[in-house]
Design a protein around this motif. Structure first.
Motif, PDB file in Angstrom:
ATOM      1  N   ALA A   1      40.827  33.061  33.259  1.00 60.20           N
ATOM      2  CA  ALA A   1      41.628  33.747  34.194  1.00 60.20           C
ATOM      3  C   ALA A   1      40.750  34.898  34.923  1.00 60.20           C
ATOM      4  N   VAL A   2      40.041  35.488  33.941  1.00 65.94           N
ATOM      5  CA  VAL A   2      39.006  36.533  34.450  1.00 65.94           C
ATOM      6  C   VAL A   2      38.086  35.871  35.556  1.00 65.94           C
ATOM      7  N   GLU A   3      37.659  34.642  35.122  1.00 61.44           N
ATOM      8  CA  GLU A   3      36.464  34.268  35.969  1.00 61.44           C
ATOM      9  C   GLU A   3      36.984  33.661  37.122  1.00 61.44           C
ATOM     10  N   THR A   4      38.219  32.826  37.197  1.00 58.77           N
ATOM     11  CA  THR A   4      38.769  32.514  38.479  1.00 58.77           C
ATOM     12  C   THR A   4      39.441  33.375  39.288  1.00 58.77           C
ATOM     13  N   ALA A   5      39.825  34.430  38.654  1.00 62.94           N
ATOM     14  CA  ALA A   5      40.278  35.703  39.652  1.00 62.94           C
ATOM     15  C   ALA A   5      39.077  36.315  40.514  1.00 62.94           C
ATOM     16  N   ARG A   6      37.791  36.579  39.754  1.00 67.48           N
ATOM     17  CA  ARG A   6      36.732  37.133  40.270  1.00 67.48           C
ATOM     18  C   ARG A   6      36.435  36.123  41.334  1.00 67.48           C
ATOM     19  N   ARG A   7      36.362  34.632  41.122  1.00 70.61           N
ATOM     20  CA  ARG A   7      36.109  33.794  42.158  1.00 70.61           C
ATOM     21  C   ARG A   7      37.109  33.766  43.341  1.00 70.61           C
ATOM     22  N   ALA A   8      38.304  33.793  43.093  1.00 64.16           N
ATOM     23  CA  ALA A   8      39.417  33.715  43.890  1.00 64.16           C
ATOM     24  C   ALA A   8      39.152  35.180  44.993  1.00 64.16           C
ATOM     25  N   GLU A   9      38.718  36.161  44.526  1.00 66.77           N
ATOM     26  CA  GLU A   9      38.452  37.218  45.366  1.00 66.77           C
ATOM     27  C   GLU A   9      37.312  37.064  46.204  1.00 66.77           C
ATOM     28  N   GLN A  10      36.246  36.442  45.767  1.00 66.39           N
ATOM     29  CA  GLN A  10      34.832  36.267  46.560  1.00 66.39           C
ATOM     30  C   GLN A  10      35.170  35.149  47.831  1.00 66.39           C
ATOM     31  N   LEU A  11      36.216  34.359  47.410  1.00 69.84           N
ATOM     32  CA  LEU A  11      36.546  33.398  48.329  1.00 69.84           C
ATOM     33  C   LEU A  11      37.559  33.607  49.483  1.00 69.84           C
ATOM     34  N   GLY A  12      38.267  34.925  49.235  1.00 72.09           N
ATOM     35  CA  GLY A  12      39.119  35.375  50.233  1.00 72.09           C
ATOM     36  C   GLY A  12      40.754  35.172  50.018  1.00 72.09           C
TER      37      GLY A  12
ATOM     38  N   ASP B   1      34.585  16.747  34.640  1.00 70.42           N
ATOM     39  CA  ASP B   1      34.114  18.123  34.555  1.00 70.42           C
ATOM     40  C   ASP B   1      35.350  19.105  35.304  1.00 70.42           C
ATOM     41  N   ARG B   2      36.070  19.409  34.363  1.00 73.47           N
ATOM     42  CA  ARG B   2      37.356  20.162  34.986  1.00 73.47           C
ATOM     43  C   ARG B   2      37.008  21.526  35.672  1.00 73.47           C
ATOM     44  N   ARG B   3      35.875  22.240  35.179  1.00 71.32           N
ATOM     45  CA  ARG B   3      35.709  23.461  35.791  1.00 71.32           C
ATOM     46  C   ARG B   3      34.980  23.207  37.256  1.00 71.32           C
ATOM     47  N   GLN B   4      34.247  22.212  37.330  1.00 70.80           N
ATOM     48  CA  GLN B   4      33.685  21.741  38.920  1.00 70.80           C
ATOM     49  C   GLN B   4      35.123  21.465  39.470  1.00 70.80           C
ATOM     50  N   VAL B   5      35.972  20.791  39.128  1.00 72.64           N
ATOM     51  CA  VAL B   5      37.063  20.356  39.870  1.00 72.64           C
ATOM     52  C   VAL B   5      37.791  21.711  40.315  1.00 72.64           C
ATOM     53  N   ILE B   6      37.864  22.401  39.362  1.00 71.59           N
ATOM     54  CA  ILE B   6      38.603  23.902  39.898  1.00 71.59           C
ATOM     55  C   ILE B   6      37.698  24.565  40.872  1.00 71.59           C
ATOM     56  N   GLU B   7      36.558  24.693  40.825  1.00 66.44           N
ATOM     57  CA  GLU B   7      35.713  25.390  41.623  1.00 66.44           C
ATOM     58  C   GLU B   7      35.625  24.690  43.046  1.00 66.44           C
ATOM     59  N   ASP B   8      35.564  23.445  42.974  1.00 68.60           N
ATOM     60  CA  ASP B   8      35.688  22.678  44.182  1.00 68.60           C
ATOM     61  C   ASP B   8      36.809  22.831  45.087  1.00 68.60           C
ATOM     62  N   THR B   9      38.206  22.698  44.301  1.00 70.37           N
ATOM     63  CA  THR B   9      39.373  22.901  44.840  1.00 70.37           C
ATOM     64  C   THR B   9      39.577  24.000  45.344  1.00 70.37           C
ATOM     65  N   MET B  10      39.364  25.243  44.446  1.00 71.97           N
ATOM     66  CA  MET B  10      39.339  26.690  45.355  1.00 71.97           C
ATOM     67  C   MET B  10      38.717  26.705  46.520  1.00 71.97           C
ATOM     68  N   GLY B  11      37.319  26.251  46.809  1.00 69.30           N
ATOM     69  CA  GLY B  11      36.829  26.514  48.078  1.00 69.30           C
ATOM     70  C   GLY B  11      37.364  25.513  49.051  1.00 69.30           C
ATOM     71  N   ALA B  12      37.934  24.384  48.593  1.00 64.07           N
ATOM     72  CA  ALA B  12      38.756  23.497  49.852  1.00 64.07           C
ATOM     73  C   ALA B  12      39.810  24.153  50.309  1.00 64.07           C
ATOM     74  N   PHE B  13      40.668  24.790  49.501  1.00 60.84           N
ATOM     75  CA  PHE B  13      42.124  25.253  49.867  1.00 60.84           C
ATOM     76  C   PHE B  13      41.792  26.301  50.814  1.00 60.84           C
ATOM     77  N   VAL B  14      40.686  27.080  50.778  1.00 57.86           N
ATOM     78  CA  VAL B  14      40.449  28.273  51.875  1.00 57.86           C
ATOM     79  C   VAL B  14      39.432  27.976  52.555  1.00 57.86           C
ATOM     80  N   SER B  15      39.011  26.758  52.821  1.00 59.74           N
ATOM     81  CA  SER B  15      38.039  26.639  54.011  1.00 59.74           C
ATOM     82  C   SER B  15      38.519  26.615  55.331  1.00 59.74           C
ATOM     83  N   ALA B  16      37.606  26.961  56.304  1.00 62.22           N
ATOM     84  CA  ALA B  16      38.178  26.989  57.458  1.00 62.22           C
ATOM     85  C   ALA B  16      38.352  25.527  58.118  1.00 62.22           C
TER      86      ALA B  16
END
Length: 336
Positions: free
Chosen positions: A23-34, A321-336
């Motif tokens: 939760a801490v890691e994804t919150a920090r990453r979510a903030e970075q991604l916008g 690689d579940r963590r990589q899927v999470i990372e990739d999906t977070m980026g896709a969701f808010v991509s331009a």
């Protein structure tokens, strides 16, 4: 091309089993991604307000939301206290208190608490009490489910107060959210069913008399992953909700009545494998979406175009690689 997402949220709800530190890691990453808000649910895993406190400390710009807390498990005052504490510690950001009526499995089997009856009346009282408690005056209330006598919140709040978000699926609960709540949270529905839900919310909002309406939030289930890595999980996931009456009715209204009918018939005959297999590809693709970066991006934007004010990514961590899927999906969701 679908319209872009202007306001996006992220929920920890689907990845809680990977541990609260995530939760801490994804919150920090979510903030970075916008992303603008961070949410979590509550069943028997990480406790919601503790999780939000940790996530909020890691990502100080994000709004913090529960999505959702079963109202049978905490009194209105207990939730009001928890949310007020979180708000007092974070006076410059939104605290969003998502509540819902849950299910007998969660309340009775897992917590040993009676599910209760009259869900609409119960939710109406709960929302009313939360708002009265947060107003700051002593509350005297004599309801059918809760009674308070000169009960006053012992946490001082500034101008910004927590907001109530009602988790809703069916027409009367959607209308109740429109009438009383600050927001309504949709879940397990295809983008095609959003306009119908929004219409029910607006019908309820017409009873406010001041021309305002709640924000519409929706959990959007998606994963940047190969279909073969997640299809079995998706079928099991939708099966587990389709056997709950409220979700079954919602799926039927969304156009999956045949799937639900066959699934429940096989389940009643104790053919679990056949019941899970009755979840069609179309059913999966409409709700638990798996695809490429661009496909997930476009799927998310369908919800914004359909009338959701704040689409909230519920990542599907399905793959080697579940963590990589999470990372990739977070980026896709808010991509331009």
């Amino acid at each position: 091309m679908t319209s872009p997402i202007e306001h996006a949220g992220f929920t920890f709800a689907s990845i809680m089993a990977l541990g609260p530190q995530l939760a801490v890691e994804t919150a920090r990453r979510a903030e970075q991604l916008g992303y603008e808000s961070f949410w979590t649910a509550e069943t028997t895993g990480p406790e919601a307000f503790t999780t939000l406190t940790a996530a909020g400390a890691a990502a100080p710009s994000l709004g913090l939301g529960t999505g959702v807390i079963p109202i049978q498990l905490r009194t209105p005052m207990t939730v009001a206290m928890a949310a007020a504490t979180l708000q007092a510690l974070n006076p410059d950001r939104d605290v969003l208190v998502g509540i819902g009526i849950s299910s007998p499995v969660v309340t009775e089997r897992w917590h040993g608490v009676d599910y209760g009856d009259r869900p609409l009346a119960r939710c109406r009282e709960y929302i009313t009490l939360l708002k009265e408690i947060w107003a700051g005056d002593a509350v005297t209330f004599d309801g059918d489910f809760w009674s308070l006598k000169r009960s006053r919140l012992g946490v001082r709040l500034g101008e910004r107060k927590p907001k109530v978000v009602l988790g809703a699926l069916n027409p009367k609960m959607l209308a109740l959210g429109g009438e009383l709540a600050d927001g309504v949270l949709l879940n397990y529905l295809p983008a095609s069913h959003v306009p119908w839900s929004v219409e029910r919310i607006r019908e309820g909002a017409s009873l406010r008399g001041d021309g305002t309406a709640p924000k519409v939030y929706a959990y959007v289930h998606a994963g940047v992953t190969e279909r073969e890595h997640g299809i079995d999980n998706a079928r099991k996931d939708l099966f587990s909700y389709a056997v709950v009456d409220a979700y079954a009715k919602s799926f039927e209204r969304a156009g999956f009545g045949d799937d639900v009918a066959e699934l429940r018939e096989r389940h009643a005959a104790k053919d679990r494998e056949g019941a899970v297999g009755a979840v069609s590809d179309a059913f999966v693709d409409a709700i638990d979406f798996m695809g490429t970066h661009d496909q997930v991006r476009d799927f998310a934007r369908e919800y914004a175009q359909a009338g959701v004010d704040v689409p909230i990514l519920m990542p599907l961590p399905w793959g080697p690689d579940r963590r990589q899927v999470i990372e990739d999906t977070m980026g896709a969701f808010v991509s331009a």
